[in-house]
Design a protein around this motif. Structure first.
Motif, PDB file in Angstrom:
ATOM      1  N   GLY A   1      41.525  33.396  42.729  1.00  0.00           N
ATOM      2  CA  GLY A   1      42.039  33.805  43.879  1.00  0.00           C
ATOM      3  C   GLY A   1      41.263  35.213  43.800  1.00  0.00           C
ATOM      4  O   GLY A   1      40.999  35.410  45.489  1.00  0.00           O
ATOM      5  N   MET A   2      40.570  35.220  43.197  1.00  0.00           N
ATOM      6  CA  MET A   2      39.487  36.850  43.699  1.00  0.00           C
ATOM      7  C   MET A   2      38.358  37.017  44.598  1.00  0.00           C
ATOM      8  O   MET A   2      38.450  37.315  45.671  1.00  0.00           O
ATOM      9  CB  MET A   2      39.196  37.525  42.490  1.00  0.00           C
ATOM     10  N   LYS A   3      37.951  35.222  44.954  1.00  0.00           N
ATOM     11  CA  LYS A   3      36.790  35.082  44.747  1.00  0.00           C
ATOM     12  C   LYS A   3      37.478  34.835  46.732  1.00  0.00           C
ATOM     13  O   LYS A   3      37.042  34.797  47.535  1.00  0.00           O
ATOM     14  CB  LYS A   3      36.294  33.414  44.480  1.00  0.00           C
ATOM     15  N   THR A   4      38.119  33.215  46.817  1.00  0.00           N
ATOM     16  CA  THR A   4      39.076  33.505  47.518  1.00  0.00           C
ATOM     17  C   THR A   4      40.166  33.695  48.800  1.00  0.00           C
ATOM     18  O   THR A   4      40.802  33.987  49.545  1.00  0.00           O
ATOM     19  CB  THR A   4      39.825  31.741  47.511  1.00  0.00           C
ATOM     20  N   ASN A   5      40.783  35.668  47.525  1.00  0.00           N
ATOM     21  CA  ASN A   5      40.840  36.377  47.884  1.00  0.00           C
ATOM     22  C   ASN A   5      42.970  35.416  48.216  1.00  0.00           C
ATOM     23  O   ASN A   5      43.200  35.726  50.245  1.00  0.00           O
ATOM     24  CB  ASN A   5      40.309  37.526  49.663  1.00  0.00           C
ATOM     25  N   ARG A   6      43.052  35.632  47.902  1.00  0.00           N
ATOM     26  CA  ARG A   6      44.383  34.254  47.471  1.00  0.00           C
ATOM     27  C   ARG A   6      45.588  34.768  46.132  1.00  0.00           C
ATOM     28  O   ARG A   6      44.629  35.069  44.682  1.00  0.00           O
ATOM     29  CB  ARG A   6      43.992  32.801  47.434  1.00  0.00           C
ATOM     30  N   ILE A   7      46.486  34.845  45.901  1.00  0.00           N
ATOM     31  CA  ILE A   7      47.694  35.526  45.187  1.00  0.00           C
ATOM     32  C   ILE A   7      47.675  34.342  44.237  1.00  0.00           C
ATOM     33  O   ILE A   7      48.533  32.967  44.454  1.00  0.00           O
ATOM     34  CB  ILE A   7      48.817  36.395  45.594  1.00  0.00           C
ATOM     35  N   PRO A   8      47.549  34.412  43.427  1.00  0.00           N
ATOM     36  CA  PRO A   8      47.978  33.006  42.018  1.00  0.00           C
ATOM     37  C   PRO A   8      49.311  32.968  42.073  1.00  0.00           C
ATOM     38  O   PRO A   8      49.739  34.033  41.211  1.00  0.00           O
ATOM     39  CB  PRO A   8      46.889  33.239  40.947  1.00  0.00           C
ATOM     40  N   THR A   9      49.279  31.425  42.381  1.00  0.00           N
ATOM     41  CA  THR A   9      51.115  31.953  41.536  1.00  0.00           C
ATOM     42  C   THR A   9      51.457  30.500  41.296  1.00  0.00           C
ATOM     43  O   THR A   9      50.670  29.308  41.859  1.00  0.00           O
ATOM     44  CB  THR A   9      51.926  32.239  42.557  1.00  0.00           C
ATOM     45  N   THR A  10      52.727  29.681  40.725  1.00  0.00           N
ATOM     46  CA  THR A  10      53.577  28.627  40.882  1.00  0.00           C
ATOM     47  C   THR A  10      55.098  28.689  40.546  1.00  0.00           C
ATOM     48  O   THR A  10      55.322  29.933  40.724  1.00  0.00           O
ATOM     49  CB  THR A  10      52.703  28.495  38.543  1.00  0.00           C
ATOM     50  N   ASP A  11      55.400  27.292  41.032  1.00  0.00           N
ATOM     51  CA  ASP A  11      56.701  27.079  41.241  1.00  0.00           C
ATOM     52  C   ASP A  11      57.339  27.630  40.009  1.00  0.00           C
ATOM     53  O   ASP A  11      59.124  27.707  39.618  1.00  0.00           O
ATOM     54  CB  ASP A  11      57.566  26.005  41.205  1.00  0.00           C
ATOM     55  N   GLU A  12      56.633  27.857  38.797  1.00  0.00           N
ATOM     56  CA  GLU A  12      57.390  27.584  36.900  1.00  0.00           C
ATOM     57  C   GLU A  12      57.003  29.040  36.838  1.00  0.00           C
ATOM     58  O   GLU A  12      55.863  29.255  36.335  1.00  0.00           O
ATOM     59  CB  GLU A  12      56.135  26.507  36.211  1.00  0.00           C
ATOM     60  N   MET A  13      58.474  29.707  37.314  1.00  0.00           N
ATOM     61  CA  MET A  13      58.072  31.510  36.861  1.00  0.00           C
ATOM     62  C   MET A  13      57.968  31.674  35.136  1.00  0.00           C
ATOM     63  O   MET A  13      59.402  32.211  34.673  1.00  0.00           O
ATOM     64  CB  MET A  13      59.303  31.968  37.617  1.00  0.00           C
ATOM     65  N   ARG A  14      56.933  31.767  34.625  1.00  0.00           N
ATOM     66  CA  ARG A  14      56.652  31.505  33.083  1.00  0.00           C
ATOM     67  C   ARG A  14      56.065  32.942  32.998  1.00  0.00           C
ATOM     68  O   ARG A  14      55.130  32.768  33.614  1.00  0.00           O
ATOM     69  CB  ARG A  14      56.515  30.647  32.139  1.00  0.00           C
ATOM     70  N   PRO A  15      56.226  33.519  32.108  1.00  0.00           N
ATOM     71  CA  PRO A  15      54.821  34.971  31.109  1.00  0.00           C
ATOM     72  C   PRO A  15      53.685  34.115  31.177  1.00  0.00           C
ATOM     73  O   PRO A  15      52.885  35.038  31.673  1.00  0.00           O
ATOM     74  CB  PRO A  15      55.321  35.406  30.583  1.00  0.00           C
ATOM     75  N   ARG A  16      53.553  33.169  30.857  1.00  0.00           N
ATOM     76  CA  ARG A  16      52.384  32.521  29.982  1.00  0.00           C
ATOM     77  C   ARG A  16      51.283  32.628  31.165  1.00  0.00           C
ATOM     78  O   ARG A  16      50.237  32.589  31.364  1.00  0.00           O
ATOM     79  CB  ARG A  16      52.833  32.069  29.702  1.00  0.00           C
ATOM     80  N   PHE A  17      52.188  32.121  32.714  1.00  0.00           N
ATOM     81  CA  PHE A  17      51.351  31.685  33.439  1.00  0.00           C
ATOM     82  C   PHE A  17      50.739  32.941  34.818  1.00  0.00           C
ATOM     83  O   PHE A  17      49.833  32.834  35.854  1.00  0.00           O
ATOM     84  CB  PHE A  17      52.509  31.211  35.168  1.00  0.00           C
ATOM     85  N   PHE A  18      50.940  34.533  34.326  1.00  0.00           N
ATOM     86  CA  PHE A  18      51.284  35.816  34.886  1.00  0.00           C
ATOM     87  C   PHE A  18      50.844  36.198  33.866  1.00  0.00           C
ATOM     88  O   PHE A  18      50.924  36.503  32.615  1.00  0.00           O
ATOM     89  CB  PHE A  18      52.227  35.781  35.854  1.00  0.00           C
ATOM     90  N   SER A  19      49.644  37.610  34.719  1.00  0.00           N
ATOM     91  CA  SER A  19      50.139  38.263  33.374  1.00  0.00           C
ATOM     92  C   SER A  19      50.931  39.862  33.517  1.00  0.00           C
ATOM     93  O   SER A  19      51.773  39.015  34.568  1.00  0.00           O
ATOM     94  CB  SER A  19      48.831  39.797  34.367  1.00  0.00           C
ATOM     95  N   SER A  20      51.288  39.982  32.540  1.00  0.00           N
ATOM     96  CA  SER A  20      52.856  41.652  32.583  1.00  0.00           C
ATOM     97  C   SER A  20      52.688  41.904  34.295  1.00  0.00           C
ATOM     98  O   SER A  20      54.019  41.914  34.599  1.00  0.00           O
ATOM     99  CB  SER A  20      52.814  41.760  31.856  1.00  0.00           C
ATOM    100  N   ARG A  21      52.156  42.100  34.764  1.00  0.00           N
ATOM    101  CA  ARG A  21      52.290  43.160  36.018  1.00  0.00           C
ATOM    102  C   ARG A  21      52.359  42.217  36.669  1.00  0.00           C
ATOM    103  O   ARG A  21      53.759  42.498  37.936  1.00  0.00           O
ATOM    104  CB  ARG A  21      51.065  44.159  36.847  1.00  0.00           C
ATOM    105  N   ASN A  22      51.711  40.786  37.493  1.00  0.00           N
ATOM    106  CA  ASN A  22      51.727  40.442  38.115  1.00  0.00           C
ATOM    107  C   ASN A  22      53.046  39.649  38.494  1.00  0.00           C
ATOM    108  O   ASN A  22      53.998  38.613  38.728  1.00  0.00           O
ATOM    109  CB  ASN A  22      51.080  39.171  38.350  1.00  0.00           C
ATOM    110  N   PHE A  23      53.476  38.663  36.682  1.00  0.00           N
ATOM    111  CA  PHE A  23      54.417  38.163  36.667  1.00  0.00           C
ATOM    112  C   PHE A  23      55.961  39.266  37.559  1.00  0.00           C
ATOM    113  O   PHE A  23      57.030  37.932  37.664  1.00  0.00           O
ATOM    114  CB  PHE A  23      54.906  37.700  35.383  1.00  0.00           C
ATOM    115  N   LYS A  24      55.979  40.586  37.047  1.00  0.00           N
ATOM    116  CA  LYS A  24      57.091  41.425  37.685  1.00  0.00           C
ATOM    117  C   LYS A  24      57.066  41.095  38.957  1.00  0.00           C
ATOM    118  O   LYS A  24      58.801  40.953  39.552  1.00  0.00           O
ATOM    119  CB  LYS A  24      56.648  43.083  37.180  1.00  0.00           C
TER     120      LYS A  24
END
Length: 330
Positions: free
Chosen positions: A159-182
């Motif tokens: 995501g950082m290399k391609t200028n994209r926001i990493p995301t998923t349809d599964e809203m679970r904390p384990r897939f995000f950093s705490s800040r990005n999950f919020k």
């Protein structure tokens, strides 16, 4: 950011989350192995293949993103190797998964990762640590938590290399950093309220709609992201709910305005001119009996013109994009 990176799976799900995401972001990228890029029609499921063909989704091969794939993922292996207690627990879970292959529980489940998603050294290291094993074909079974961490780590870097926001349809904390999950959970809550949508949609119409209304989408994104990134407005509070309610009301007002009867006088005059011209042509070609015999022909032209004139309504709030979705796509 206008583009996102979907993970941890290869195929994007066919559901309302995907429709909302396609309408809100310019483009969705996905992390895919080289094999899928070489033979996409044989690799993706039918929905994913259609998204790729229409350029609504962009496949991204992580091996090609990084100049030194192994060097990039080496810190990940170092980190999990140094956390001895967590490593021992993960090794124990992975051993148990072999003994309970028929038990469908989270405790004994492993994750499947395609070999081409990462440099071979990564899987070699995970095998040596007792956290992965080669399955048939180009797939590895990886201890579940290790797999989640690896995919999140890789998605963040890609995501950082391609200028994209990493995301998923599964809203679970384990897939995000705490800040990005919020922020992502907050964003999803807003979009679910503003773009309630059925799973079935014509992707060609969706693509044309986005191409024709890119400026309106930019206005909507600006409106939503200001609310998402405002840490003073916390999800679940009365202030947050009131902001969403105001957006929904504004969207409803615009939708109603696009349908109101007062537009009739303007449109009817235009319609009459067109009808007269068409009638003259049809008579000259002896088609009037067929054309004007169609029930509701004048009403059909009237309705079509109402849809087109809806775009002339002025709005700077960003809600016009949503109102037009209701008008043209739903």
């Amino acid at each position: 950011m206008k583009n996102i990176l979907y993970y941890p799976y290869i195929n994007i799900p066919k559901n309302d989350w995907t429709v909302r995401t396609l309408l809100y972001y310019d483009n969705i990228g996905t992390i895919v192995p080289q094999e899928y890029i070489w033979e996409p029609e044989k690799s993706y499921d039918s929905f994913m293949w259609e998204l790729v063909r229409m350029s609504l989704v962009t496949p991204i091969n992580p091996i090609e993103v990084f100049a030194n794939p192994w060097e990039v993922t080496k810190p990940f292996i170092t980190q999990i190797s140094e956390k001895k207690l967590s490593l021992e627990k993960a090794q124990s879970r992975f051993k148990e998964s072999d003994k309970h292959t028929l038990i469908n529980t989270q405790k004994f489940r492993t994750a499947k990762i395609h070999a081409d998603k990462f440099d071979n050294e990564v899987f070699y290291s995970l095998e040596n640590l007792g956290l992965a094993k080669r399955d048939d074909g180009n797939w590895y079974s990886v201890e579940t938590k290790t797999a989640d961490q690896l995919m999140k780590y890789t998605a963040t870097l890609v995501g950082m290399k391609t200028n994209r926001i990493p995301t998923t349809d599964e809203m679970r904390p384990r897939f995000f950093s705490s800040r990005n999950f919020k922020y992502q959970r907050k964003r999803e809550t807003i979009l679910e309220n503003l773009i309630p949508f059925p799973e079935q949609i014509n992707l060609h119409k969706l693509l044309n709609f986005k191409e024709n209304h890119s400026e309106l989408l930019a206005a909507l994104t600006n409106k939503v992201e200001k609310l998402v990134l405002d840490d003073q407005i916390k999800e679940g509070t009365d202030l947050f709910n009131e902001n969403i309610r105001e957006l929904v009301i504004r969207k409803g007002e615009l939708t109603a305005k696009m349908n109101e009867s007062q537009l009739g006088n303007i449109i009817f005059g235009t319609a009459c001119g067109i009808i007269g011209a068409v009638k003259g042509i049809s008579e000259s070609q002896n088609l009037s009996g067929v054309l004007w015999g169609l029930p509701g022909f004048g009403n059909a032209i009237y309705s079509a013109l109402k849809i087109e004139n809806a775009e002339k309504i002025f709005d700077q709030s960003g809600m016009k994009y949503l109102a037009l979705i209701d008008k043209k796509l739903r």
